[in-house]
Design a protein around this motif. Structure first.
Motif, PDB file in Angstrom:
ATOM      1  N   LEU A  15       0.199 -11.246  -2.654  1.00  0.00           N
ATOM      2  CA  LEU A  15       0.898 -11.470  -3.914  1.00  0.00           C
ATOM      3  C   LEU A  15       2.148 -10.603  -3.960  1.00  0.00           C
ATOM      4  O   LEU A  15       2.303  -9.659  -3.190  1.00  0.00           O
ATOM      5  N   GLU A  16       3.018 -10.883  -4.883  1.00  0.00           N
ATOM      6  CA  GLU A  16       4.262 -10.118  -4.976  1.00  0.00           C
ATOM      7  C   GLU A  16       3.973  -8.645  -5.237  1.00  0.00           C
ATOM      8  O   GLU A  16       4.674  -7.775  -4.726  1.00  0.00           O
ATOM      9  N   ASN A  17       2.932  -8.340  -6.035  1.00  0.00           N
ATOM     10  CA  ASN A  17       2.585  -6.943  -6.287  1.00  0.00           C
ATOM     11  C   ASN A  17       1.587  -6.398  -5.272  1.00  0.00           C
ATOM     12  O   ASN A  17       1.144  -5.258  -5.377  1.00  0.00           O
ATOM     13  N   ARG A  18       1.209  -7.224  -4.314  1.00  0.00           N
ATOM     14  CA  ARG A  18       0.334  -6.856  -3.199  1.00  0.00           C
ATOM     15  C   ARG A  18      -1.037  -6.347  -3.638  1.00  0.00           C
ATOM     16  O   ARG A  18      -1.669  -5.551  -2.966  1.00  0.00           O
ATOM     17  N   TYR A  29      -2.239  -6.266   1.959  1.00  0.00           N
ATOM     18  CA  TYR A  29      -2.430  -6.139   0.515  1.00  0.00           C
ATOM     19  C   TYR A  29      -3.269  -4.901   0.255  1.00  0.00           C
ATOM     20  O   TYR A  29      -3.885  -4.344   1.169  1.00  0.00           O
ATOM     21  N   ASN A  54       9.088 -11.014   6.275  1.00  0.00           N
ATOM     22  CA  ASN A  54       8.968 -11.077   4.819  1.00  0.00           C
ATOM     23  C   ASN A  54       7.977 -12.184   4.454  1.00  0.00           C
ATOM     24  O   ASN A  54       8.246 -13.370   4.643  1.00  0.00           O
ATOM     25  N   GLU A  72       7.254 -13.530   1.790  1.00  0.00           N
ATOM     26  CA  GLU A  72       7.703 -14.479   0.775  1.00  0.00           C
ATOM     27  C   GLU A  72       8.210 -15.766   1.417  1.00  0.00           C
ATOM     28  O   GLU A  72       8.231 -16.814   0.786  1.00  0.00           O
TER      29      GLU A  72
END
Length: 909
Positions: free
Chosen positions: A583-586, A566, A752, A754
């Motif tokens: 997080l998705e936006n890192r 991140y 990944n 996610e």
């Protein structure tokens, strides 16, 4: 002349050895040798050549004489000092000085009873020529020995009193002011410039007598840095005309930008004094090497600005470059004439000024009849009205119309007050206020110039100049700091064309020690209101870090924080904690979801289905055996071990539910206990059975005496001893490592994040699981060995063959289990696959045991009860003899099939 000659010789030696570096600039000594020649003979050869063709100066009589230096003509081509007349920078500024002198001389409050005169010279926009011209100001200060000079009658000659200049107004260009200031300093003559802005002139150790009513470029550079940063630019190029003004301005800009930080210079290009053909095309090409640096800071003279715009237009780059121009560009239309499209959006800066209405009235009323004191006015008249005057020595040009003299400025020609007119007037008034204060202090009560001011002490006058403080012609305060500089006050303009009824320069802000910029009023190429970007690198996307380019702090490459990283800060990616994922936006980390094997999962449905069927079948077999407990089939199968074996099979099916249930301390304890226990019970019972059969028939070959420990009680004891080994190991495990749950974040951690999951599981590693089953596997292998050894026993006498088939099949199942179980160790669904594989393999093993050993018996008991009857009892000896005969017959049959026939004696008799 002896003393003067000594001074000149000494000066030549010093200047030759130091190349004038003691004057602050290494110009070479040739101009200074020429200067000394002029001091010696009165004027230079160059000036002598010019006297016959061009008037040299304006002389206005007065009690106190001020000098004036103005660029009346442009720089001439090679070999010619002066070129064409300069209407605005030359004539307008000169007339501003004359206008100011008229106003002061007519003012009863300022220098009453004292008339200011002037000696005004043309610099021709060339520093060396200006140096020669300015020697006129110092000739009166040269002490000459005339004791040997006598008239023809023997009387001493009467010399006219030389004209003495007390102060100089000018010059315009910084390079000219620097050259002149070096001379005036030697003779303590104060100088006030109206246009020279080079920061170098603020150095009072080198230019002690220099002052100016315009702020230095260091203020201008600060204002330009503030403008650039306010527009969000961080990557620009600079263009400078060769010379003090351009180079000093850019140097100041570079220094201030370095101190401020956050601003990088892509390229810093210098425009030569005498550019070669194609030079400006090369400059544009160089600027395009760093095309992201669209902002171009330009400190250049008017001609260079125009040629830069022409080259940009020629390269079809209209709208690409975003110019920020210094006061040399200001709000001049002449600099962008015919290049308006390229200049659109240019932001320019100009010292705060105002148009002087009184000067407009004065100048527009000038004509050839009422302005004969301006010796260059006729030349201006011809250029302004595009006509030709008949003058002595000038050949008439039939291609141009003849001037009538009735033409009028502003009526018959275009007129706009030149931008520095205000500052020329303020410079003259500053000198007048200083003289006025000096007169009040030295000549109190005296009318006119008193003895204390004749001559005027230049050093004392300088102190009075630095102390002036009055409202100038535009109503703004005129004052000087300790370096002789005026305060920085600038207007900021932008050249706009689109969406405006009258294209031109629009005031968009001002700078007075800090910037006030009206961004909403700004407009760019095509009428766009959004400020264009001039950055080396665009901002990184979310989750990307900046990898700086070495040596260029405004340039970077964007690198994605990949994997489980991140963005810690804009330059650093860091790993998330082991139990978290980015997080998705890192921009941070979030907890990794916790999962377990759900009952509804396909990985659980199949094992559970098999386990339920197995439990039902096992329960049915147990119930049938209990119901028909005393029947021959049940009794012949060995009731006691059969119940133990069926219990083991039941537990094998039951472990499926513990393996799939949500892990907890209790569930983990049950897994440890029952995982190997069910198999251990089953295989311990089968091993005891096969061992009993093997021992019986092996003993029968040697003796008719039955072997020991073949009774049901003995068989149970042996079985429970074997089972106790497994239980002991499990309880030791409980004591050493109490059962507990863990969350495994590494097992399901794919590239990944996610798809990363934490798996809730018991603290049983693959190794501990195999060790837990290892004892049962040993029992299973041992049982298989005994089953093989007992394969020759007739199935009418025992269960050896069914047990053998059971063990063979079980071995095949577990041989298939091993590669599946360990081959999925790297799979993201390892836990699900291994759990399913283990439970299905155990269920299949139990099913094989149940199907081979008990389902046929249950089938006979239920569906063929007529076969479940007592048969004739035989003695142990008869059983053994029958088995032996059967074995021999089998061997003979095999021998015959191999082509051999042997006669064996009958050992049964």
């Amino acid at each position: 002349m002896f003393c003067s000659a000594k001074f000149i010789v000494f000066s030549i030696i010093v200047l030759s050895s130091h190349q004038c570096s003691w004057f602050g600039t290494s110009y070479g000594y040739k101009p200074w040798l020429r200067l000394l020649w002029v001091l010696l003979v009165g004027f230079s050869p160059a000036s002598r050549a010019q006297q016959g063709t061009q008037p040299q100066s304006i002389k206005i009589e007065g009690d106190i004489t001020l000098g004036g230096l103005f660029p009346m003509h442009s720089r001439g081509p090679a070999g010619i000092p002066c070129g064409e007349i300069k209407r605005e920078k030359g004539i307008h500024r000169l007339e501003a000085m004359l206008y100011a002198l008229d106003q002061i001389n007519s003012d009863p409050e300022l220098l009453p009873n004292i008339t200011l005169g002037a000696r005004i010279l043309d610099t021709c926009s060339r520093d060396t020529y200006a140096l020669e011209q300015s020697l006129t100001f110092v000739q009166a200060l040269i002490q000459k020995d005339n004791s040997d000079v006598r008239c023809s009658n023997g009387e001493p000659p009467i010399f006219p009193k030389p004209e003495r200049v007390v102060g100089v107004i000018g010059a315009s260009g910084s390079s000219v002011s620097i050259m002149v200031a070096n001379v005036l300093r030697l003779f303590a003559i104060p100088q006030i410039s109206y246009a020279s802005t080079a920061p170098e002139l603020s150095d009072k150790s080198r230019y002690e007598f220099f002052s100016r009513v315009v702020p230095p470029d260091s203020y201008q550079a600060q204002a330009m840095v503030d403008i650039v940063k306010n527009m969000g630019w961080n990557y620009v190029s600079t263009l400078a005309s060769e010379g003090n003004y351009g180079e000093s301005g850019v140097d100041a800009f570079l220094q201030i930008s370095r101190e401020a930080g956050g601003l990088c210079i892509a390229q810093s290009i210098r425009i030569p004094r005498e550019p070669r053909p194609g030079e400006f095309d090369k400059i544009i090409k160089r600027l395009m090497e760093t095309s992201n640096a669209r902002g171009v800071i330009i400190f250049a003279n008017e001609d260079d600005i125009k040629r830069v715009l022409q080259a940009a237009k020629k390269a079809n780059l209209t709208g690409h470059f975003l110019f920020v121009g210094s006061d040399s560009w200001g709000s001049k239309n002449s600099a962008i004439e015919d290049q308006e499209e390229v200049a659109e959006g240019a932001v320019t800066i100009l010292p705060k000024r105002a148009s002087i209405d009184g000067f407009d009235q004065y100048f527009t009323s000038r004509s050839l009849e009422n302005n004969r004191r301006n010796i260059w006015f006729a030349e201006f008249w011809e250029d302004d009205f595009k006509c030709k005057l008949t003058r002595p020595g000038i050949k008439y040009d039939p291609g141009r119309r003849k001037c009538t003299g009735d033409e009028r400025i502003s009526r018959d020609s275009q007129y706009e007050q030149e931008g520095k007119v205000q500052f020329v007037i303020d410079a003259v008034y500053a000198m007048a206020h200083a003289l006025h204060s000096m007169h009040l202090d030295l000549c109190a009560g005296s009318m006119g110039v008193c003895e204390k001011m004749d001559p005027v002490d230049g050093r004392m006058l300088l102190q009075y100049i630095r102390s002036v403080n009055f409202n100038g012609s535009a109503g703004t305060g005129v004052m000087f700091n300790e370096n002789g500089d005026a305060p920085g006050r600038y207007d900021i303009f932008q050249y706009q064309m689109s969406n405006v009824s009258n294209p031109g320069y629009k005031n968009i802000g001002q700078w007075t020690n800090h910037l006030r910029l009206n961004v909403n009023e700004m407009q760019w190429s095509g009428g766009d209101r959004k400020i264009p970007e001039s950055v080396c690198s665009f901002p990184c996307e979310s989750g990307e870090r900046k990898k700086m380019v070495k040596g260029v702090p405004c340039c970077w490459h964007c690198e994605l924080c990949d994997g489980y990283q991140y963005l810690l800060d804009e330059f650093t990616c860091d790993m998330c904690p082991f139990d978290m994922r980015p997080l998705e936006n890192r921009t941070g980390c979030r907890p990794t979801p916790i999962i377990k094997l759900e009952w509804s999962s396909p990985w659980a449905i199949i094992p559970v289905f098999l386990a339920i069927l197995g439990i039902l079948a096992t329960t049915g077999a147990i119930v049938t055996f209990i119901r028909f407990n005393d029947t021959p089939i049940v009794r012949a199968s060995g009731r006691e071990l059969s119940y133990v074996l069926l219990t083991g099979i039941f537990l094998i099916y039951l472990i499926t539910f513990f393996m799939i249930a949500e892990p907890s301390v209790a569930i983990c304890a049950f897994r440890r206990l029952f995982l190997g226990l069910g198999m251990c019970i089953s295989y311990a019972a089968m091993l005891t059975k096969t061992n009993r059969i093997y021992r019986i028939f092996e003993q029968g070959k040697k003796s008719v005496t039955p072997p020991k420990f073949i009774s049901p009680t003995s068989q149970l004891i042996i079985t429970f001893i074997l089972i106790s080994v497994q239980l002991l190991a499990v309880f030791i495990w409980f004591g050493v490592i109490p059962p507990h749950t863990i969350i495994d974040y590494e097992e399901q951690k794919p590239p990944n994040p996610e798809f990363a999951r934490g798996i809730l599981k018991c603290d049983m590693s693959d190794l501990s699981l195999i060790l837990c089953l290892s004892y049962s596997i040993v029992l299973m292998i041992t049982c298989t060995v005994y089953a093989i050894k007992s394969r020759g026993v007739p199935e009418t006498f025992n269960e050896a063959k069914p047990i053998g088939f059971t063990m063979y099949t079980t071995c095949i199942i577990w041989l298939a289990f091993v590669p599946i179980f360990f081959g999925t160790a790297q799979s993201t669904e390892k836990m699900f696959i291994q759990t399913t594989t283990l439970t299905v393999s155990m269920s299949l093993s139990a099913t094989v045991s149940l199907g081979m050993l008990y389902i046929p018996k249950v089938y006979v008991i239920i569906f063929h009860p007529e076969q479940n009857v007592q048969k004739r009892k035989r003695s142990f000896k008869a059983v053994v003899q029958a088995a032996t005969v059967t074995t021999h017959l089998s061997l003979k049959s095999n021998d015959k099939q191999n082509g051999e026939s042997k006669v064996e004696p009958d050992r049964s008799q």
